[in-house]
Design an enzyme around this catalytic site. Structure first.
Site, PDB file in Angstrom:
ATOM      1  N   CYS A  36      39.552  43.334  45.665  1.00 32.51           N
ATOM      2  CA  CYS A  36      40.385  43.411  46.863  1.00 32.51           C
ATOM      3  C   CYS A  36      41.862  43.520  46.510  1.00 32.51           C
ATOM      4  O   CYS A  36      42.303  43.021  45.477  1.00 32.51           O
ATOM      5  CB  CYS A  36      40.195  42.161  47.704  1.00 32.51           C
ATOM      6  SG  CYS A  36      38.495  41.868  48.138  1.00 32.51           S
ATOM      7  N   ARG A  69      41.641  49.545  41.704  1.00 31.59           N
ATOM      8  CA  ARG A  69      41.048  48.233  41.451  1.00 31.59           C
ATOM      9  C   ARG A  69      39.608  48.153  41.964  1.00 31.59           C
ATOM     10  O   ARG A  69      38.880  47.223  41.608  1.00 31.59           O
ATOM     11  CB  ARG A  69      41.879  47.148  42.131  1.00 31.59           C
ATOM     12  CG  ARG A  69      43.289  47.052  41.587  1.00 31.59           C
ATOM     13  CD  ARG A  69      44.103  46.080  42.398  1.00 31.59           C
ATOM     14  NE  ARG A  69      43.538  44.746  42.322  1.00 31.59           N
ATOM     15  CZ  ARG A  69      43.911  43.831  41.440  1.00 31.59           C
ATOM     16  NH1 ARG A  69      44.837  44.103  40.566  1.00 31.59           N
ATOM     17  NH2 ARG A  69      43.346  42.642  41.433  1.00 31.59           N
ATOM     18  N   TRP A  80      36.671  44.644  48.837  1.00 26.46           N
ATOM     19  CA  TRP A  80      35.490  44.849  48.010  1.00 26.46           C
ATOM     20  C   TRP A  80      34.468  43.846  48.525  1.00 26.46           C
ATOM     21  O   TRP A  80      34.651  42.641  48.384  1.00 26.46           O
ATOM     22  CB  TRP A  80      35.843  44.581  46.546  1.00 26.46           C
ATOM     23  CG  TRP A  80      34.864  45.075  45.545  1.00 26.46           C
ATOM     24  CD1 TRP A  80      34.810  46.323  44.997  1.00 26.46           C
ATOM     25  CD2 TRP A  80      33.821  44.313  44.915  1.00 26.46           C
ATOM     26  NE1 TRP A  80      33.797  46.389  44.086  1.00 26.46           N
ATOM     27  CE2 TRP A  80      33.165  45.179  44.016  1.00 26.46           C
ATOM     28  CE3 TRP A  80      33.370  43.002  45.030  1.00 26.46           C
ATOM     29  CZ2 TRP A  80      32.100  44.790  43.224  1.00 26.46           C
ATOM     30  CZ3 TRP A  80      32.297  42.598  44.246  1.00 26.46           C
ATOM     31  CH2 TRP A  80      31.671  43.484  43.365  1.00 26.46           C
ATOM     32  N   ASN A 136      42.497  37.826  49.710  1.00 26.85           N
ATOM     33  CA  ASN A 136      41.736  38.085  48.478  1.00 26.85           C
ATOM     34  C   ASN A 136      41.148  36.759  48.015  1.00 26.85           C
ATOM     35  O   ASN A 136      41.809  35.731  48.113  1.00 26.85           O
ATOM     36  CB  ASN A 136      42.644  38.600  47.357  1.00 26.85           C
ATOM     37  CG  ASN A 136      43.093  40.025  47.586  1.00 26.85           C
ATOM     38  OD1 ASN A 136      42.632  40.683  48.503  1.00 26.85           O
ATOM     39  ND2 ASN A 136      43.996  40.494  46.746  1.00 26.85           N
ATOM     40  N   GLY A 137      39.942  36.807  47.454  1.00 27.45           N
ATOM     41  CA  GLY A 137      39.316  35.570  46.966  1.00 27.45           C
ATOM     42  C   GLY A 137      38.084  35.249  47.783  1.00 27.45           C
ATOM     43  O   GLY A 137      37.599  36.082  48.563  1.00 27.45           O
ATOM     44  N   GLU A 146      30.005  47.730  22.743  1.00 28.42           N
ATOM     45  CA  GLU A 146      31.056  48.309  23.576  1.00 28.42           C
ATOM     46  C   GLU A 146      30.737  49.780  23.880  1.00 28.42           C
ATOM     47  O   GLU A 146      30.988  50.268  24.984  1.00 28.42           O
ATOM     48  CB  GLU A 146      32.414  48.135  22.882  1.00 28.42           C
ATOM     49  CG  GLU A 146      33.573  48.906  23.470  1.00 28.42           C
ATOM     50  CD  GLU A 146      33.763  48.753  24.977  1.00 28.42           C
ATOM     51  OE1 GLU A 146      33.229  47.818  25.581  1.00 28.42           O
ATOM     52  OE2 GLU A 146      34.437  49.625  25.558  1.00 28.42           O
ATOM     53  N   LYS A 184      30.494  51.181  27.665  1.00 26.33           N
ATOM     54  CA  LYS A 184      31.346  52.257  28.182  1.00 26.33           C
ATOM     55  C   LYS A 184      30.467  53.373  28.745  1.00 26.33           C
ATOM     56  O   LYS A 184      30.736  53.927  29.804  1.00 26.33           O
ATOM     57  CB  LYS A 184      32.217  52.769  27.032  1.00 26.33           C
ATOM     58  CG  LYS A 184      33.411  53.525  27.432  1.00 26.33           C
ATOM     59  CD  LYS A 184      34.680  52.685  27.446  1.00 26.33           C
ATOM     60  CE  LYS A 184      34.558  51.472  28.334  1.00 26.33           C
ATOM     61  NZ  LYS A 184      35.419  50.404  28.006  1.00 26.33           N
ATOM     62  N   GLU A 237      28.808  52.339  32.105  1.00 24.76           N
ATOM     63  CA  GLU A 237      29.778  52.164  33.195  1.00 24.76           C
ATOM     64  C   GLU A 237      30.063  53.457  33.938  1.00 24.76           C
ATOM     65  O   GLU A 237      30.136  53.466  35.155  1.00 24.76           O
ATOM     66  CB  GLU A 237      31.129  51.685  32.619  1.00 24.76           C
ATOM     67  CG  GLU A 237      31.303  50.209  32.537  1.00 24.76           C
ATOM     68  CD  GLU A 237      32.734  49.839  32.181  1.00 24.76           C
ATOM     69  OE1 GLU A 237      33.177  50.193  31.073  1.00 24.76           O
ATOM     70  OE2 GLU A 237      33.398  49.210  33.018  1.00 24.76           O
ATOM     71  N   HIS A 251      11.760  44.978  15.081  1.00 30.11           N
ATOM     72  CA  HIS A 251      11.195  43.802  15.756  1.00 30.11           C
ATOM     73  C   HIS A 251      10.919  44.066  17.223  1.00 30.11           C
ATOM     74  O   HIS A 251      10.767  43.115  17.996  1.00 30.11           O
ATOM     75  CB  HIS A 251      12.132  42.607  15.574  1.00 30.11           C
ATOM     76  CG  HIS A 251      12.345  42.259  14.139  1.00 30.11           C
ATOM     77  ND1 HIS A 251      11.363  41.676  13.364  1.00 30.11           N
ATOM     78  CD2 HIS A 251      13.402  42.468  13.322  1.00 30.11           C
ATOM     79  CE1 HIS A 251      11.832  41.522  12.136  1.00 30.11           C
ATOM     80  NE2 HIS A 251      13.063  41.998  12.080  1.00 30.11           N
ATOM     81  N   LYS A 295      38.271  47.288  38.812  1.00 30.20           N
ATOM     82  CA  LYS A 295      39.077  47.165  37.601  1.00 30.20           C
ATOM     83  C   LYS A 295      39.307  45.716  37.232  1.00 30.20           C
ATOM     84  O   LYS A 295      39.307  45.341  36.074  1.00 30.20           O
ATOM     85  CB  LYS A 295      40.420  47.876  37.820  1.00 30.20           C
ATOM     86  CG  LYS A 295      41.368  47.807  36.633  1.00 30.20           C
ATOM     87  CD  LYS A 295      40.812  48.565  35.452  1.00 30.20           C
ATOM     88  CE  LYS A 295      41.711  48.508  34.237  1.00 30.20           C
ATOM     89  NZ  LYS A 295      40.966  48.922  33.020  1.00 30.20           N
TER      90      LYS A 295
HETATM   91  C1  AGP Z   1      35.678  47.538  30.673  1.00 27.80           C
HETATM   92  O1  AGP Z   1      35.506  48.923  30.536  1.00 27.80           O
HETATM   93  C2  AGP Z   1      35.089  46.986  31.880  1.00 27.80           C
HETATM   94  N1  AGP Z   1      35.572  47.620  33.048  1.00 27.80           N
HETATM   95  C3  AGP Z   1      34.935  45.492  32.042  1.00 27.80           C
HETATM   96  O2  AGP Z   1      33.841  45.095  31.284  1.00 27.80           O
HETATM   97  C4  AGP Z   1      36.149  44.608  31.688  1.00 27.80           C
HETATM   98  O3  AGP Z   1      36.402  44.652  30.321  1.00 27.80           O
HETATM   99  C5  AGP Z   1      35.882  43.167  32.152  1.00 27.80           C
HETATM  100  O4  AGP Z   1      35.674  43.162  33.538  1.00 27.80           O
HETATM  101  C6  AGP Z   1      36.986  42.225  31.785  1.00 27.80           C
HETATM  102  O5  AGP Z   1      38.200  42.597  32.370  1.00 27.80           O
HETATM  103  P1  AGP Z   1      39.555  41.990  31.877  1.00 27.80           P
HETATM  104  O6  AGP Z   1      39.798  42.501  30.479  1.00 27.80           O
HETATM  105  O7  AGP Z   1      40.581  42.493  32.839  1.00 27.80           O
HETATM  106  O8  AGP Z   1      39.425  40.508  31.879  1.00 27.80           O
END
Ligand code: AGP
Length: 606
Positions: free
Chosen positions: A2, A27, A73, A99-100, A480, A484, A487, A503, A601
């Site tokens: 949000c 965001r 959101w 927000n929250g 990672e 990526k 996502e 295994h 984000k």
């Molecule tokens: C990264 O590509 C992701 N969007 C996500 O996993 C992100 O790293 C995670 O939400 C943590 O965010 P932050 O680094 O802002 O704490």
């Protein structure tokens, strides 16, 4: 997630609010709305869709120079117009954006309903509008204090009142709010990106703080109505840093910026004379540093994977037992907090709720936390005892790239710093410094191979499932890489240690399941290549991210070579092709790369 914007001044508020909301779109959100006050009457416009729909629906007569806006959101109830903010009291006098999450919204809704209030949304936020309206306090400030005293949970909120048309009252607890001070106008947002185009003079509200903003300025105060005199500070971030420019996507803009952003995190921190990293922000003198017996890294998502990579560097270079854990798990398992452990919170946004709450839990139990954080002045940065700012610049794409690379570099600096007060020799320290200096140019070399990586990525984009494998230093890189890829390509991607294939996962290998393997030139290279042969023998298509000296023999594989650095630093560079693979696979699939479905984000709710 949000986002909040608010404005009071001399200009027409609605276009400013809409521009601010557009700036916050990155965001992640699913509905939006604004409220504007004119001649003591609030007008509200909301949509269950995007900001552009709100803009298109803006009536000609929507004048007013004070207003609030929100991108939502969905948490309580679906993304509909009725659930979009601002929410209003039954008489329409009070409008609120929030927000929250209000944890006790259920009981407050029941209480309000029993008192005869008709609730018109499924949201937790709506209760706030009714509570403010039902307060008998004279001032809007006291009414907001009354309402907030009934609430359990987290909030950043902005409140408009038809009876007090010169002001907006703000409250913050666990969800950021920034006041931007302009020339006879005041801007408010939950994120700097919506403010810097208007002013660089800002105040970050503290947790537990309230504020009144008017066209002529602001006052801040505590729950007990004690004024807190806050002086605005200048932010260095230029408005242009948030713009897309000529790029097709923020994600590409950001991964291309990595050579420069990597320079920024290293700048002024490499000390050749003593073969160490200078990290004054940690607030640790040599004695306190030497007293550290363990390191525990906490972060979420990709930050956690980079944290795992960082913990390995710390263990390898400083010989301190170190591990990483998702902050979202850590905080709920009643962790033992030990005064000889250094806790490291890692976050790009500095606002991830789970990481923030984990930091607060550690501090509550007397632990020592430092942050590796990108956003200056963010909640996590402020909650920590010290830290290392990552200086990657604003990152807009949901899929993090340059900030993660700088996290990894931040960990390398930390490992060097911790190592040099222990057994890491000055010569070893200088070897690593040379390695770190080479990183920006080596990233540049990887980026120059983008076309080749893009053609490999296109080959992967048809798969419905992929494996990413690596071991020891390569395993966090594989994790990672899988993260990526899933996502933004929405394709199932799973990371395994290559040592674990036999295994279980080997059962899935076949011609329709490609594997991306991380194979650095290190002491495990022969074993890694052995695992590749086992995959090839079962017709599994292979992409190998490796170093130029690695001999793959007769193996049928697409090969991506990454420049070799020092063995401990190689994972930083091996991660970069993973970004390009994910980006070009998603591009081939035609996805909304910067705003992948269901993701935000900055994850500001638990
Ligand atoms: C990264 O590509 C992701 N969007 C996500 O996993 C992100 O790293 C995670 O939400 C943590 O965010 P932050 O680094 O802002 O704490």
């Amino acid at each position: 997630m949000c986002g909040i914007v608010a404005y009071v001044g001399k200009q027409d508020a609605a276009p400013l609010l809409l521009d601010g909301l557009a700036q916050l779109e990155y965001r992640g959100y699913d509905s939006a709305g604004i409220a504007v006050l004119n001649a003591g009457h609030a007008k509200v416009l909301r949509t269950g869709g995007r900001v552009r729909e709100l803009r298109a629906a803006l009536p000609k007569r929507f004048a007013g120079s004070i207003g609030i806006g929100h991108t939502r959101w969905a948490t309580h109830g679906p993304a509909t117009e009725a659930n979009a903010h601002p929410h209003r009291s039954s008489d329409g006098r009070i409008s609120v954006v929030h927000n929250g999450i209000i944890d006790n919204a259920g009981s407050l809704r029941a209480e309000l309903a029993a008192a005869g209030v008709t609730l018109t949304s499924d949201t937790d936020t709506e209760v706030l509008a009714h509570l403010v309206a039902r307060s008998t306090a004279e001032t809007l400030e006291d009414a907001v204090l009354d309402a907030v005293s009934r609430i359990e949970g987290t909030y950043g909120l902005a409140v408009l009142d038809e009876r007090h048309p010169d002001r907006i009252v703000l409250a913050r607890s666990g969800s950021p709010l920034i006041i931007g001070v302009g020339n006879r106008e005041t801007h408010v947002a939950s994120d700097l990106s919506a403010i810097v185009r208007h002013t660089t003079s800002v105040v970050h509200l503290e947790d537990g703080e309230f504020a009144t903003v008017t066209a002529s300025g602001f006052t801040t105060f505590t729950r007990d109505r004690v004024n807190t005199s806050r002086t605005p500070t200048e932010v260095a971030e230029a408005a242009g840093n948030f713009e897309l420019g000529a790029h097709q996507h923020y994600m590409r803009k950001e991964f291309l910026e990595q050579p420069a952003s990597a320079q920024s995190v290293l700048r002024g921190r490499l000390e050749d004379r003593f073969g160490t990293a200078r990290l004054d922000g940690l607030n640790l003198d040599a004695r306190a540093n030497r007293a550290i017996r363990r390191v525990k890294v906490i972060g979420c998502g990709s930050a956690y994977y980079v944290g795992q990579l960082g913990a390995q560097m710390i263990e390898e270079l400083a010989r301190i037992p170190a591990d990483a854990e998702p902050a979202s798990e850590f905080r709920y398992r009643n962790p033992i907090i030990d005064s000889t452990t250094l806790y490291v919170a890692v976050s790009q946004s500095g606002e991830t709720a789970d990481t923030l709450f984990a930091v607060e839990e550690i501090k509550r139990k007397g632990g020592q936390v430092v942050g590796l954080v990108n956003v200056v002045g963010s909640s996590i940065a402020r909650a920590c005892d010290g830290g290392v700012y990552l200086h990657a610049g604003p990152e807009i794409a949901v899929a993090s790239t340059k900030a993660l690379t700088n996290m990894a570099l931040g960990f390398a600096l930390l490992a060097l710093n911790l190592g040099r007060v222990r057994d890491l020799s000055i010569a070893e320290g200088r070897r690593l410094i040379e390695g770190l200096r080479a990183v920006p140019e080596q990233i540049e070399q990887i980026l120059r191979t983008e076309d080749e990586i893009a053609s490999v990525a296109k080959g992967l984009s048809g798969a419905s499932s992929l494996f990413f494998i690596g071991r020891v230093r390569g395993y966090p890189v594989a994790r990672e890489g899988a993260q990526k890829f899933k996502e933004i390509s929405y394709c199932h991607a799973e990371a395994y240690q290559s040592s674990e294939l036999k295994h279980g996962p080997l059962a899935l290998i076949g011609e329709s399941l490609p594997t991306v393997a991380v194979v650095p030139q290190d002491e495990l290279v022969q074993r890694n290549v052995g695992a590749l042969h086992e995959i090839a023998a079962r017709n599994g298509p292979l992409v190998v991210v490796t170093h130029p000296g690695v001999d793959l023999g007769e193996l049928r594989a697409s090969r991506i070579d990454v420049p070799k650095n020092e063995i401990e630093l190689d994972p930083i560079l091996l991660t970069v092709p993973m970004q390009l693979l994910a980006y070009h696979a998603a591009l081939a699939l035609g996805h909304d790369i910067d705003k992948p479905r269901n993701l935000a984000k900055s994850v500001t709710v638990e």
